[in-house]
Design a protein around this motif. Sequence first.
Motif, PDB file in Angstrom:
ATOM      1  N   LEU A   1      20.803  10.359 135.228  1.00  0.00           N
ATOM      2  CA  LEU A   1      20.745  11.085 136.489  1.00  0.00           C
ATOM      3  C   LEU A   1      22.061  11.827 136.708  1.00  0.00           C
ATOM      4  O   LEU A   1      23.133  11.317 136.356  1.00  0.00           O
ATOM      5  CB  LEU A   1      20.524  10.119 137.658  1.00  0.00           C
ATOM      6  CG  LEU A   1      19.292   9.212 137.599  1.00  0.00           C
ATOM      7  CD1 LEU A   1      19.310   8.234 138.770  1.00  0.00           C
ATOM      8  CD2 LEU A   1      18.025  10.040 137.629  1.00  0.00           C
ATOM      9  N   ASP A   2      21.985  13.006 137.336  1.00  0.00           N
ATOM     10  CA  ASP A   2      23.254  13.637 137.697  1.00  0.00           C
ATOM     11  C   ASP A   2      23.798  12.933 138.946  1.00  0.00           C
ATOM     12  O   ASP A   2      23.083  12.204 139.646  1.00  0.00           O
ATOM     13  CB  ASP A   2      23.105  15.146 137.893  1.00  0.00           C
ATOM     14  CG  ASP A   2      22.284  15.543 139.101  1.00  0.00           C
ATOM     15  OD1 ASP A   2      21.695  16.622 139.055  1.00  0.00           O
ATOM     16  OD2 ASP A   2      22.247  14.797 140.100  1.00  0.00           O
ATOM     17  N   ALA A   3      25.082  13.143 139.206  1.00  0.00           N
ATOM     18  CA  ALA A   3      25.753  12.397 140.266  1.00  0.00           C
ATOM     19  C   ALA A   3      25.154  12.691 141.638  1.00  0.00           C
ATOM     20  O   ALA A   3      25.071  11.791 142.494  1.00  0.00           O
ATOM     21  CB  ALA A   3      27.244  12.726 140.254  1.00  0.00           C
ATOM     22  N   VAL A   4      24.716  13.917 141.877  1.00  0.00           N
ATOM     23  CA  VAL A   4      24.145  14.274 143.181  1.00  0.00           C
ATOM     24  C   VAL A   4      22.847  13.510 143.418  1.00  0.00           C
ATOM     25  O   VAL A   4      22.637  12.916 144.485  1.00  0.00           O
ATOM     26  CB  VAL A   4      23.911  15.800 143.270  1.00  0.00           C
ATOM     27  CG1 VAL A   4      23.099  16.151 144.513  1.00  0.00           C
ATOM     28  CG2 VAL A   4      25.243  16.542 143.274  1.00  0.00           C
ATOM     29  N   GLU A   5      21.969  13.511 142.433  1.00  0.00           N
ATOM     30  CA  GLU A   5      20.698  12.799 142.570  1.00  0.00           C
ATOM     31  C   GLU A   5      20.938  11.301 142.725  1.00  0.00           C
ATOM     32  O   GLU A   5      20.310  10.623 143.555  1.00  0.00           O
ATOM     33  CB  GLU A   5      19.823  13.064 141.352  1.00  0.00           C
ATOM     34  CG  GLU A   5      18.456  12.401 141.436  1.00  0.00           C
ATOM     35  CD  GLU A   5      17.624  12.624 140.172  1.00  0.00           C
ATOM     36  OE1 GLU A   5      16.519  12.051 140.085  1.00  0.00           O
ATOM     37  OE2 GLU A   5      18.092  13.371 139.273  1.00  0.00           O
ATOM     38  N   ALA A   6      21.857  10.754 141.918  1.00  0.00           N
ATOM     39  CA  ALA A   6      22.134   9.319 141.965  1.00  0.00           C
ATOM     40  C   ALA A   6      22.744   8.913 143.307  1.00  0.00           C
ATOM     41  O   ALA A   6      22.391   7.861 143.859  1.00  0.00           O
ATOM     42  CB  ALA A   6      23.072   8.942 140.817  1.00  0.00           C
TER      43      ALA A   6
END
Length: 755
Positions: free
Chosen positions: A659-664
């Motif tokens: 996952l990218d940091a924004v989604e996570a």
Amino acid sequence: MSAPGQTLAAKHTRLRLRVRGAVQGVGFRPYVHGLATRYRLGGFVANDADGVVIEVEGEEVAEFVEALPQQTPPLARIDDIAVEPMVADSCTGFRIAESVGGRVTTRIVPDAATCAACLAELFDPTSRFHLYPFVNCTHCGPRFTIAERLPYDRATTAMKRFPMCEACRADYEDPSGRRFHAEAISCARCGPRLSHGVDEVAAALAEGKIVAIKGLGGYQLLCDCSRDDVVQRLRARKQRDGKPFAVMLASADAAADLAEIDAPARALLEQVARPIVLLRSRHHVAPSVAPGLAKIGVMLPVAPLHHLIFHALAARGGAAGERGWALVCTSANPSGEPLLTDNDEALAALADIADLIVTHDRDIVIRADDSVVAMVAGGPRFIRRARGYVPEPIRLARSMPPILAVGAHLKATVTVTRGDEAFVSQHIGDLDTAQAVRFFEETIRHLTSILDVEPVAIAHDMHPDMASTRFAQGRGLPMVPVQHHHAHAASVIAEHGVAGPALGLVLDGYGYGSDGGAWGGELLLCDGAGFRRLGHLAPLKMPGGDRAAREPWRMAAALLHDIGRGGDIASCFAGQPQARHLPMLLDRADTPVTTSAGRLFDAVAGLLGVSMVQSYEGEAAMKLEALVREPAVLARGWTVIEGVLSLRPLLAHLAARDLDAVEAAGLFHGTLAAACVDWVADASRATGIGTVVLSGGCFLNAHLAEQIVRGCRAAGLDALLPRQLPVNDGGLSLGQAWVAGLQITQQGLTSGGFV
């Protein structure tokens, strides 16, 4: 507030009124004088230890009594009006009498930003206050920070060393003017003076220099916030790595170019208290102002000197362009030390930080840093409560014995109770240095002095090694230890006047538990002076102990170990020399564990690479919050077993997926909030309690707070956040005072302790 009916007034032509509240130093006596004159009444008005005493005589006393609370001065706050009949003595004329002493039960109002009328005079060439940096009246200016004691008269303030000139004396004695008995009145002929001219200050700022000025509550550092090299130079000299700076602008219109400002935010910015307001940044300032954060702290000018500096900068034009100038405005103190107030100390301590140091000769009696607020869960919430709000009291649901509560170690405040009022001090800071402890002790002396209170007991944190606990041990008074998270919850209970038991959801970084453990994600049942721990977050190991709180990668390693992926620690954190040793440390039975929500945020921030090492408290959590665009919920992302809330399914999902940091970040926030709501709702069904108080520093996170409040209310729970105090440790002392007061009331108190 009680107020007399017209029936009593109609039967008597002379009445005595006692007015309690914030009625000294706010133009209340001139207001009463004008009102009595309008109704052609004789008598007098005077300050006394209780507030203001008024005697009025004449045919229209009823009209006077009815009108009295209707159009009070802007800074006045009436709590109570008590009326008693008097024997008429045929007096004529109405006068302002000398103050009457005695045991103090009144209070002083906070410092107030320059009012519109004084601001107009400041820039009026025909006014004798033209360009005078200390212009003030009964509607504005310093109060709390210059007051030595009450009643509030010039002789009991820092202004006593400045005899009034003829013109100021005339204003002071003129009942028709707004400076009638304005205790801080002065002008260029008779008042305080700056050490340097405002044009010199503006020239230095325009040249990219760092300037220290003496503000209302202490020294401040200013510099051009559009120049990254200047801001970085300030960081280096102040030894402040990444902690964000506030920005001051001349007006809310100017601020709108730097941050998103809606009507509630504008109203907060323009409050007479002039707090720093956290707003979503448009990123039009130097990157070093608030590195890695989505929000920026914005404030408007507080004192006349601030207005004069912006006026002089505007006249210069230059690099600021069409937006107007924006200045970094931060407390002037070496890293970790309290705000500076003394001129000689400032000149010595700031010599290597500021290129220009501007002093003046009006003393600051008690220091007060800028207050900080943010819009969270639909309303303004304090992050730091100080100048502009202190010493306004918290009204309690019951009268308390006089208690001194000394708070915790971080973001320290103290609370003094007096009857049904609790006075929470200004933000003191972290008690890490001898200077900070001296400020802590100075604050206690000043607060108990101006309130004329002698405490019968001291409430303190259960942690045995805190500086505040050691202070309590040396006072010779009965001591009341209060568990950290119980105090958090009790603070909200006391502020809201909650009757009966309440659930407490407390999410913070650390608190000394009743079992000696490191608590921080707690579900409590609070009832009167006691509490019961219903549950907690699943424990997570802290490799390296306190060091793990400063290095989020360590908590991320503990997370991996907890979900069975300890073998991946060395490769995931290859840039950390100690990473290869952590699996062995995490396997040990004696490695410290914590139930802290704050450490859980750190673990996720470290796992996502958002923050590996923190340069200031809360940095990892704040940067993680800044990534969130839309919180989301992972189905079956948590479990609750025998009161223990585990996020292990969520954490395993975050560690396993690409996952990218924004989604996570969005998934972590949304799932944690949903899990907490589920946890609390289960406890509500089991106990039959429908009120939940929310406290702890993690609730400064707007996404988390808003999701939990919304979820609790959807579940039929009455969810309460603090409104008048910070949700972090800055509100802790009120909870300590409330618990201690209940204990003393219930158990009784002797000179040696409780019976």
